[in-house]
Design a protein around this motif. Structure first.
Motif, PDB file in Angstrom:
ATOM      1  N   ILE A  98      -6.196   4.537   8.718  1.00  0.00           N
ATOM      2  CA  ILE A  98      -5.074   5.114   9.477  1.00  0.00           C
ATOM      3  C   ILE A  98      -3.810   5.156   8.619  1.00  0.00           C
ATOM      4  CG2 ILE A  98      -3.559   4.797  11.473  1.00  0.00           C
ATOM      5  CD1 ILE A  98      -5.908   3.612  12.961  1.00  0.00           C
ATOM      6  N   ILE A  99      -3.548   4.071   7.883  1.00  0.00           N
ATOM      7  CA  ILE A  99      -2.381   4.043   6.998  1.00  0.00           C
ATOM      8  C   ILE A  99      -2.478   5.147   5.948  1.00  0.00           C
ATOM      9  CG2 ILE A  99      -1.165   2.669   5.260  1.00  0.00           C
ATOM     10  CD1 ILE A  99      -2.021   0.163   6.854  1.00  0.00           C
ATOM     11  N   ALA A 100      -3.667   5.294   5.360  1.00  0.00           N
ATOM     12  CA  ALA A 100      -3.872   6.356   4.361  1.00  0.00           C
ATOM     13  C   ALA A 100      -3.623   7.731   4.966  1.00  0.00           C
ATOM     14  CB  ALA A 100      -5.284   6.258   3.804  1.00  0.00           C
ATOM     15  N   PHE A 101      -4.014   7.921   6.220  1.00  0.00           N
ATOM     16  CA  PHE A 101      -3.788   9.193   6.916  1.00  0.00           C
ATOM     17  C   PHE A 101      -2.300   9.494   7.034  1.00  0.00           C
ATOM     18  CE2 PHE A 101      -2.911  11.269  11.023  1.00  0.00           C
ATOM     19  CZ  PHE A 101      -3.494  12.500  10.789  1.00  0.00           C
TER      20      PHE A 101
ATOM     21  N   SER B 112       0.567  -8.755   9.636  1.00  0.00           N
ATOM     22  CA  SER B 112       1.236  -8.121   8.493  1.00  0.00           C
ATOM     23  C   SER B 112       0.627  -6.760   8.176  1.00  0.00           C
ATOM     24  CB  SER B 112       1.174  -9.039   7.263  1.00  0.00           C
ATOM     25  OG  SER B 112      -0.163  -9.390   6.952  1.00  0.00           O
ATOM     26  N   LEU B 113      -0.705  -6.611   8.383  1.00  0.00           N
ATOM     27  CA  LEU B 113      -1.342  -5.310   8.182  1.00  0.00           C
ATOM     28  C   LEU B 113      -0.808  -4.287   9.188  1.00  0.00           C
ATOM     29  CD1 LEU B 113      -3.407  -3.483   6.808  1.00  0.00           C
ATOM     30  CD2 LEU B 113      -5.152  -4.405   8.346  1.00  0.00           C
ATOM     31  N   PHE B 114      -0.631  -4.702  10.435  1.00  0.00           N
ATOM     32  CA  PHE B 114      -0.079  -3.795  11.447  1.00  0.00           C
ATOM     33  C   PHE B 114       1.395  -3.489  11.164  1.00  0.00           C
ATOM     34  CE2 PHE B 114      -3.809  -4.967  13.997  1.00  0.00           C
ATOM     35  CZ  PHE B 114      -4.168  -3.707  14.474  1.00  0.00           C
ATOM     36  N   HIS B 115       2.113  -4.435  10.550  1.00  0.00           N
ATOM     37  CA  HIS B 115       3.488  -4.146  10.116  1.00  0.00           C
ATOM     38  C   HIS B 115       3.489  -3.035   9.062  1.00  0.00           C
ATOM     39  CE1 HIS B 115       6.403  -6.829  12.011  1.00  0.00           C
ATOM     40  NE2 HIS B 115       5.476  -7.778  12.010  1.00  0.00           N
ATOM     41  N   VAL B 116       2.543  -3.105   8.129  1.00  0.00           N
ATOM     42  CA  VAL B 116       2.432  -2.051   7.111  1.00  0.00           C
ATOM     43  C   VAL B 116       2.163  -0.708   7.786  1.00  0.00           C
ATOM     44  CG1 VAL B 116       1.080  -1.203   5.156  1.00  0.00           C
ATOM     45  CG2 VAL B 116       1.639  -3.632   5.309  1.00  0.00           C
ATOM     46  N   LEU B 117       1.237  -0.703   8.724  1.00  0.00           N
ATOM     47  CA  LEU B 117       0.904   0.526   9.447  1.00  0.00           C
ATOM     48  C   LEU B 117       2.134   1.089  10.172  1.00  0.00           C
ATOM     49  CD1 LEU B 117      -1.023   2.594  10.680  1.00  0.00           C
ATOM     50  CD2 LEU B 117      -1.664   0.880  12.381  1.00  0.00           C
ATOM     51  N   THR B 118       2.869   0.204  10.856  1.00  0.00           N
ATOM     52  CA  THR B 118       4.047   0.632  11.611  1.00  0.00           C
ATOM     53  C   THR B 118       5.142   1.161  10.691  1.00  0.00           C
ATOM     54  OG1 THR B 118       3.568  -1.025  13.312  1.00  0.00           O
ATOM     55  CG2 THR B 118       5.788  -0.099  13.292  1.00  0.00           C
ATOM     56  N   ASN B 119       5.392   0.468   9.609  1.00  0.00           N
ATOM     57  CA  ASN B 119       6.462   0.885   8.694  1.00  0.00           C
ATOM     58  C   ASN B 119       6.133   2.195   7.989  1.00  0.00           C
ATOM     59  OD1 ASN B 119       7.528  -1.551   9.488  1.00  0.00           O
ATOM     60  ND2 ASN B 119       8.127  -2.188   7.435  1.00  0.00           N
ATOM     61  N   ILE B 120       4.857   2.380   7.642  1.00  0.00           N
ATOM     62  CA  ILE B 120       4.449   3.646   7.024  1.00  0.00           C
ATOM     63  C   ILE B 120       4.670   4.791   8.014  1.00  0.00           C
ATOM     64  CG2 ILE B 120       2.429   4.986   6.292  1.00  0.00           C
ATOM     65  CD1 ILE B 120       3.399   3.247   4.087  1.00  0.00           C
TER      66      ILE B 120
ATOM     67  N   LYS C  80      -1.652   7.334  -5.584  1.00  0.00           N
ATOM     68  CA  LYS C  80      -1.610   5.972  -6.133  1.00  0.00           C
ATOM     69  C   LYS C  80      -1.440   4.942  -5.021  1.00  0.00           C
ATOM     70  CE  LYS C  80       0.178   7.041 -10.756  1.00  0.00           C
ATOM     71  NZ  LYS C  80       1.281   6.824 -11.724  1.00  0.00           N
ATOM     72  N   LYS C  81      -0.610   5.250  -4.034  1.00  0.00           N
ATOM     73  CA  LYS C  81      -0.375   4.309  -2.942  1.00  0.00           C
ATOM     74  C   LYS C  81      -1.620   4.150  -2.070  1.00  0.00           C
ATOM     75  CE  LYS C  81       4.626   4.673  -2.781  1.00  0.00           C
ATOM     76  NZ  LYS C  81       5.838   4.999  -2.006  1.00  0.00           N
ATOM     77  N   ILE C  82      -2.339   5.243  -1.843  1.00  0.00           N
ATOM     78  CA  ILE C  82      -3.576   5.152  -1.067  1.00  0.00           C
ATOM     79  C   ILE C  82      -4.626   4.340  -1.818  1.00  0.00           C
ATOM     80  CG2 ILE C  82      -5.512   6.491  -0.152  1.00  0.00           C
ATOM     81  CD1 ILE C  82      -3.495   8.707   0.513  1.00  0.00           C
ATOM     82  N   LEU C  83      -4.745   4.580  -3.125  1.00  0.00           N
ATOM     83  CA  LEU C  83      -5.678   3.792  -3.933  1.00  0.00           C
ATOM     84  C   LEU C  83      -5.295   2.316  -3.926  1.00  0.00           C
ATOM     85  CD1 LEU C  83      -6.296   6.081  -7.052  1.00  0.00           C
ATOM     86  CD2 LEU C  83      -7.969   5.400  -5.319  1.00  0.00           C
ATOM     87  N   GLY C  84      -3.993   2.044  -4.062  1.00  0.00           N
ATOM     88  CA  GLY C  84      -3.528   0.665  -4.044  1.00  0.00           C
ATOM     89  C   GLY C  84      -3.790  -0.013  -2.716  1.00  0.00           C
TER      90      GLY C  84
END
Length: 373
Positions: A213-216, A165-173, A229-233
């Motif tokens: 990586i997601i934050a990047f 699910s974490l990699f799904h978040v990364l992919t979708n972002i 806010k999204k990066i902090l969250g």
């Protein structure tokens, strides 16, 4: 009107599923039915004498269902993290047989991984192959893990769901697609993973790496609103969730046992004792023996309090002959009525209570089978 709108919403959802995905989902459901047919009839391999493993999980789950928190305090109560007993309680409340629940959880975990793969490949046959290989992995049929009433039975599933699910978040972002559902799944599974085993800290490096990586990608994408806010969250919500659940365990343990800890290894007395043991020179200490005989007798000689425990420790806990005899005692299997074991060895259980764990283990009329295997 509400029913009509609900029906239309369902139809719209089904229409959004492509024919290719529908065929794949049918394939996975067929595989699930085959796997359940192969596994759900098996006997549960229960070892109630394993007071720090299977027995602890069963006893704790029963106490939770009786609303007695983790049960009466003894040497094993806080020796393991308690997420699996709560899982047993949830399965019991839903009335799902344990082996079926474990397979459903693993089924969901494999789907998480395969749908992640589908985002990176155009080969239509590959998801089918990967799903089949993962779902029918021979290790999932292993008696030592899959049919025991122990946390190792669901540990791989929780890891796959958490990281998948974490990699799904990364992919979708990265692809600028919605990821709220995957993020919620990631947070819930991370909390479950953290309180499932004591060595859960090993997941931190990969989670932290993926989060960076997601934050990047969020920082680079100027179309994303409220980026800070999204990066902090992204970083704070998982940490906050783990801390909140951890505090819940700590306050409940404080109220029940007077210890503000999740497990006993966080107790100062526990750390002081093992710290003392480690400082005593020994010729017998190995990687698997941290409290050898020569260390024990050195402590007996200088500690009158510890010396009072000598008879119990040497004649019971560390008595090799007694432990070997104990290991020869029959272990217990729980099986559905009429399946497994010799018929004359099966002893029907008394009428089950609402919370009886035999209801969790198997639907129908449960029984006990003694075996020396």
């Amino acid at each position: 009107m509400a029913k009509v709108r609900g029906g239309k919403a369902k139809l719209d959802f089904l229409r959004r599923i492509s024919p290719e995905t529908r065929v794949f989902l049918i394939f996975t459901i067929v595989c699930l039915l085959i796997k359940l047919a192969l596994t759900s009839w098996r006997a549960i391999y229960a070892i109630p004498n394993a007071l720090s493993d299977d027995g602890l999980m069963q006893n704790t789950a029963t106490s939770v269902l009786d609303l007695h928190w983790l049960g009466a305090f003894d040497a094993f109560t806080l020796s393991k993290r308690s997420m699996f007993p709560f899982y047993l309680g949830l399965v019991n409340a839903l009335g799902i047989p344990l082996l079926v629940a474990n397979e459903l959880l693993y089924f969901a975990a494999v789907l998480v991984i395969v749908f992640l793969l589908k985002k990176y490949t155009n080969k239509k046959w590959l998801p089918y192959v990967v799903f089949g290989l993962l779902f029918f992995n021979p290790a999932t049929f292993a008696t030592a893990v899959s049919v025991r009433i122990y946390r190792d039975a669901i540990f791989p599933s929780v890891v796959l769901i958490c990281l998948g699910s974490l990699f799904h978040v990364l992919t979708n972002i990265k692809k600028q697609q919605p990821c709220k559902g995957w993020f919620i799944t990631y947070v819930i599974s991370l909390v479950a993973f953290w309180f499932l085993r004591e060595e859960s800290i090993w997941i931190v490096p990969i989670v932290l790496f993926c989060s960076v990586i997601i934050a990047f990608f969020i920082t680079k994408n100027k179309k994303v609103a409220n980026r800070k806010k999204k990066i902090l969250g992204l970083f704070l919500i998982p940490i906050f969730s783990v801390l909140v659940v951890g505090l819940g365990f700590r306050f409940c343990n404080l109220a029940a046992y007077g210890e503000f800890v999740v497990t006993e290894d966080q107790m100062s007395t526990y750390r002081d004792f093992y710290g003392t043991i480690g400082k005593i020179n020994s010729d017998e200490r190995t990687d698997t023996i941290d409290f050898p005989t020569d260390v024990r007798y050195k402590i007996y000689a200088v500690s009158p309090t510890f010396a009072t425990l000598e008879d119990e420790i040497e004649n019971n806990i560390f008595n090799v002959e007694k432990n070997e005899q104990r290991d020869e005692n029959p272990k217990i299997q729980c099986c559905p009525q009429g399946i497994g074991g010799a018929a004359d060895n099966r002893i029907p259980l008394p009428a089950p209570k609402k919370h009886l764990l035999s209801q969790v283990l198997f639907s129908g009329s449960p029984c006990w089978t003694r075996t020396n295997d």
